[in-house]
Design a protein around this motif. Sequence first.
Motif, PDB file in Angstrom:
ATOM      1  N   LYS A  14       0.861  -1.171   0.000  1.00  0.00           N
ATOM      2  CA  LYS A  14       0.000   0.000   0.000  1.00  0.00           C
ATOM      3  C   LYS A  14       0.902   1.226   0.000  1.00  0.00           C
ATOM      4  CE  LYS A  14      -4.350   1.339   2.172  1.00  0.00           C
ATOM      5  NZ  LYS A  14      -4.218   2.692   1.711  1.00  0.00           N
ATOM      6  N   GLY A  15       0.522   2.191  -0.790  1.00  0.00           N
ATOM      7  CA  GLY A  15       1.363   3.367  -0.888  1.00  0.00           C
ATOM      8  C   GLY A  15       0.607   4.637  -0.576  1.00  0.00           C
ATOM      9  N   ALA A  16       1.364   5.718  -0.505  1.00  0.00           N
ATOM     10  CA  ALA A  16       0.759   7.036  -0.325  1.00  0.00           C
ATOM     11  C   ALA A  16       1.627   8.055  -1.033  1.00  0.00           C
ATOM     12  CB  ALA A  16       0.642   7.385   1.148  1.00  0.00           C
ATOM     13  N   VAL A  66       2.577  12.147  -1.514  1.00  0.00           N
ATOM     14  CA  VAL A  66       2.472  13.496  -0.969  1.00  0.00           C
ATOM     15  C   VAL A  66       2.884  14.471  -2.065  1.00  0.00           C
ATOM     16  CG1 VAL A  66       3.256  15.094   0.801  1.00  0.00           C
ATOM     17  CG2 VAL A  66       2.997  12.680   1.339  1.00  0.00           C
ATOM     18  N   MET A  94      -4.370  12.841  -4.233  1.00  0.00           N
ATOM     19  CA  MET A  94      -4.822  11.439  -4.218  1.00  0.00           C
ATOM     20  C   MET A  94      -6.339  11.413  -4.162  1.00  0.00           C
ATOM     21  SD  MET A  94      -2.401   8.823  -2.259  1.00  0.00           S
ATOM     22  CE  MET A  94      -2.494   9.444  -0.616  1.00  0.00           C
ATOM     23  N   PRO A 104      -7.134   7.252  -2.368  1.00  0.00           N
ATOM     24  CA  PRO A 104      -5.902   6.843  -1.680  1.00  0.00           C
ATOM     25  C   PRO A 104      -5.790   5.337  -1.499  1.00  0.00           C
ATOM     26  CG  PRO A 104      -7.176   8.426  -0.366  1.00  0.00           C
ATOM     27  CD  PRO A 104      -7.969   8.152  -1.585  1.00  0.00           C
ATOM     28  N   GLY A 148       2.123   2.566  -4.384  1.00  0.00           N
ATOM     29  CA  GLY A 148       3.462   3.103  -4.130  1.00  0.00           C
ATOM     30  C   GLY A 148       4.486   2.746  -5.188  1.00  0.00           C
ATOM     31  N   CYS A 149       4.076   2.739  -6.472  1.00  0.00           N
ATOM     32  CA  CYS A 149       4.983   2.312  -7.540  1.00  0.00           C
ATOM     33  C   CYS A 149       5.986   3.395  -7.931  1.00  0.00           C
ATOM     34  CB  CYS A 149       4.182   1.894  -8.769  1.00  0.00           C
ATOM     35  SG  CYS A 149       3.311   3.253  -9.574  1.00  0.00           S
ATOM     36  N   SER A 150       5.779   4.622  -7.499  1.00  0.00           N
ATOM     37  CA  SER A 150       6.685   5.756  -7.757  1.00  0.00           C
ATOM     38  C   SER A 150       6.692   6.236  -9.204  1.00  0.00           C
ATOM     39  CB  SER A 150       8.134   5.455  -7.352  1.00  0.00           C
ATOM     40  OG  SER A 150       8.182   5.010  -6.035  1.00  0.00           O
ATOM     41  N   ILE A 156       6.695  15.389  -6.027  1.00  0.00           N
ATOM     42  CA  ILE A 156       6.015  14.209  -5.489  1.00  0.00           C
ATOM     43  C   ILE A 156       6.958  13.379  -4.634  1.00  0.00           C
ATOM     44  CG2 ILE A 156       4.918  12.021  -6.137  1.00  0.00           C
ATOM     45  CD1 ILE A 156       3.693  13.436  -8.500  1.00  0.00           C
ATOM     46  N   THR A 157       6.493  13.016  -3.442  1.00  0.00           N
ATOM     47  CA  THR A 157       7.191  12.087  -2.552  1.00  0.00           C
ATOM     48  C   THR A 157       6.289  10.864  -2.392  1.00  0.00           C
ATOM     49  OG1 THR A 157       8.021  14.026  -1.404  1.00  0.00           O
ATOM     50  CG2 THR A 157       8.392  11.906  -0.351  1.00  0.00           C
ATOM     51  N   VAL A 158       6.888   9.681  -2.465  1.00  0.00           N
ATOM     52  CA  VAL A 158       6.083   8.457  -2.410  1.00  0.00           C
ATOM     53  C   VAL A 158       6.492   7.623  -1.197  1.00  0.00           C
ATOM     54  CG1 VAL A 158       5.352   6.409  -3.678  1.00  0.00           C
ATOM     55  CG2 VAL A 158       5.982   8.453  -4.929  1.00  0.00           C
ATOM     56  N   TYR A 159       5.509   7.112  -0.490  1.00  0.00           N
ATOM     57  CA  TYR A 159       5.736   6.215   0.651  1.00  0.00           C
ATOM     58  C   TYR A 159       5.082   4.874   0.353  1.00  0.00           C
ATOM     59  CZ  TYR A 159       6.944  10.538   3.053  1.00  0.00           C
ATOM     60  OH  TYR A 159       7.534  11.719   3.407  1.00  0.00           O
ATOM     61  N   LYS A 160       5.627   3.812   0.922  1.00  0.00           N
ATOM     62  CA  LYS A 160       5.151   2.479   0.584  1.00  0.00           C
ATOM     63  C   LYS A 160       5.337   1.550   1.779  1.00  0.00           C
ATOM     64  CE  LYS A 160       6.336  -0.866  -3.039  1.00  0.00           C
ATOM     65  NZ  LYS A 160       7.236  -1.023  -4.187  1.00  0.00           N
ATOM     66  N   VAL A 161       4.316   0.740   2.091  1.00  0.00           N
ATOM     67  CA  VAL A 161       4.449  -0.260   3.156  1.00  0.00           C
ATOM     68  C   VAL A 161       3.996  -1.614   2.639  1.00  0.00           C
ATOM     69  CG1 VAL A 161       4.285   1.104   5.262  1.00  0.00           C
ATOM     70  CG2 VAL A 161       2.200   0.471   4.060  1.00  0.00           C
ATOM     71  N   VAL A 167      -3.820   6.707   5.529  1.00  0.00           N
ATOM     72  CA  VAL A 167      -2.738   7.360   4.786  1.00  0.00           C
ATOM     73  C   VAL A 167      -1.699   7.944   5.723  1.00  0.00           C
ATOM     74  CG1 VAL A 167      -2.235   9.333   3.290  1.00  0.00           C
ATOM     75  CG2 VAL A 167      -4.125   7.815   2.739  1.00  0.00           C
ATOM     76  N   ILE A 226       0.933   5.584   6.727  1.00  0.00           N
ATOM     77  CA  ILE A 226       1.913   5.204   5.692  1.00  0.00           C
ATOM     78  C   ILE A 226       2.983   6.278   5.553  1.00  0.00           C
ATOM     79  CG2 ILE A 226       2.179   4.554   3.264  1.00  0.00           C
ATOM     80  CD1 ILE A 226      -0.754   3.722   3.280  1.00  0.00           C
ATOM     81  N   ASN A 230       9.035   4.487   5.646  1.00  0.00           N
ATOM     82  CA  ASN A 230       8.331   3.910   4.498  1.00  0.00           C
ATOM     83  C   ASN A 230       8.642   4.631   3.185  1.00  0.00           C
ATOM     84  OD1 ASN A 230       7.089   2.209   6.315  1.00  0.00           O
ATOM     85  ND2 ASN A 230       5.318   3.540   6.552  1.00  0.00           N
ATOM     86  N   LEU A 231       9.602   5.539   3.228  1.00  0.00           N
ATOM     87  CA  LEU A 231       9.898   6.356   2.054  1.00  0.00           C
ATOM     88  C   LEU A 231      10.296   5.490   0.858  1.00  0.00           C
ATOM     89  CD1 LEU A 231      10.151   9.399   1.340  1.00  0.00           C
ATOM     90  CD2 LEU A 231      12.588   9.127   1.735  1.00  0.00           C
ATOM     91  N   ALA A 232       9.628   5.707  -0.279  1.00  0.00           N
ATOM     92  CA  ALA A 232       9.952   4.939  -1.481  1.00  0.00           C
ATOM     93  C   ALA A 232      10.608   5.809  -2.540  1.00  0.00           C
ATOM     94  CB  ALA A 232       8.686   4.313  -2.048  1.00  0.00           C
ATOM     95  N   TYR A 233      10.216   7.065  -2.616  1.00  0.00           N
ATOM     96  CA  TYR A 233      10.786   7.940  -3.644  1.00  0.00           C
ATOM     97  C   TYR A 233      10.679   9.382  -3.177  1.00  0.00           C
ATOM     98  CZ  TYR A 233      11.750  10.144  -8.092  1.00  0.00           C
ATOM     99  OH  TYR A 233      12.317  10.900  -9.087  1.00  0.00           O
ATOM    100  N   LYS A 234      11.784  10.098  -3.248  1.00  0.00           N
ATOM    101  CA  LYS A 234      11.708  11.526  -2.964  1.00  0.00           C
ATOM    102  C   LYS A 234      12.697  12.279  -3.832  1.00  0.00           C
ATOM    103  CE  LYS A 234      14.973  12.266   0.744  1.00  0.00           C
ATOM    104  NZ  LYS A 234      15.264  13.014   1.936  1.00  0.00           N
TER     105      LYS A 234
END
Lengths: 77, 253
Positions: free
Chosen positions: A5-7, A9, A46, A49, A54-56, A67-72, B3, B6, B11-15
């Motif tokens: 699951k991603g989010a 920002v 989003m 949501p 969270g594929c970026s 854009i900043t992406v978070y993923k769990v 949200v 998360i 959990n940071l994937a891309y910044k």
Amino acid sequence: MAKVKGAVVVDIEKCKGCNLCVVECPTDTLALSPNVNGKGYNYAYMESPDACIGCSNCGLVCPDSVITVYKVKLQQA
Amino acid sequence: MEVKDIIKEENLAYKKTKVLTDNEMHYCPGCTHGVVHKVIAEVIEEKDIQENTIGISPVGCSVLAYNYLHIDWQEAAHGRAPALATATSRLMPDKYVFTYQGDGDLASIGAAEIIHACNRGENIVVIFINNGIYGMTGGQMAPTTLEGMPTSTSPYGRDIKLSGHPLKMTELVANLPGTTFVARHSAETAGAVRKLKKAIRKAFDNIDEKKGTSFIEVVSTCSSGWKLTPEASNTWMKENMFPFYPLGIIKDE
């Protein structure tokens, strides 16, 4: 149920509403907001949501790097 | 899961990379320059060469690139970026020198400089942004404008009899013995951005090995000059630019 699951920002004030992230989003998570930011652009946000994985991809194609992406990883029930 | 649960540091994937400054880019919405700046910045961060990179910016929209990448920059006269890069890389051979040029800069007024720099095999990277138009000055016809493509100085489309054929710079420099890596990429999808990043990484690695000039063309959009939305520009680019400017690695030695 999705395993990840991603989010996303979005830096709303820097977003120029070019729509490229919305086109690139594979799960239709993102959309352009009906509201505008200080510059008068309809910024990305989003819309659904829960769909984000969270594929970026949005972050990679964003020309303004807002854009900043978070993923769990979710625990399997 | 909410949200807000998360959005946590772990959990940071891309910044955004730290090599990019926090300044807001002056480019139009959806401009490919922003993506290419970001990819170069990410490669510089990955290689950890921020202190040792010198960029040469052209005349054109990206003339203000020094505002956005946190590295050393020089500003060249119109088209003369490869000449300046030659001097810089010869005086400071341990630095990573790259030029960042548009099609009006590189293919038109700077055609002589780029051909001779590539022919001498200078140890530099050339990033060539090709959107088939002079973006900054108001969408005039460039050497790379496609046949029949309307611009502000060719409102009925480019006429080959009057203005000649569009110039394929990448194929041209691939014939020169000084170049080691010549490729054409794009940046309209996430997959294309990943491929572009790989190519730029390879080009900067070639500087380590002192192999010669690496030349990467990025087929780009100019939504303001083409008078289309960013999304429609990408579609137009796929339908019209890609058949004439085919993507791929042209030379890798």
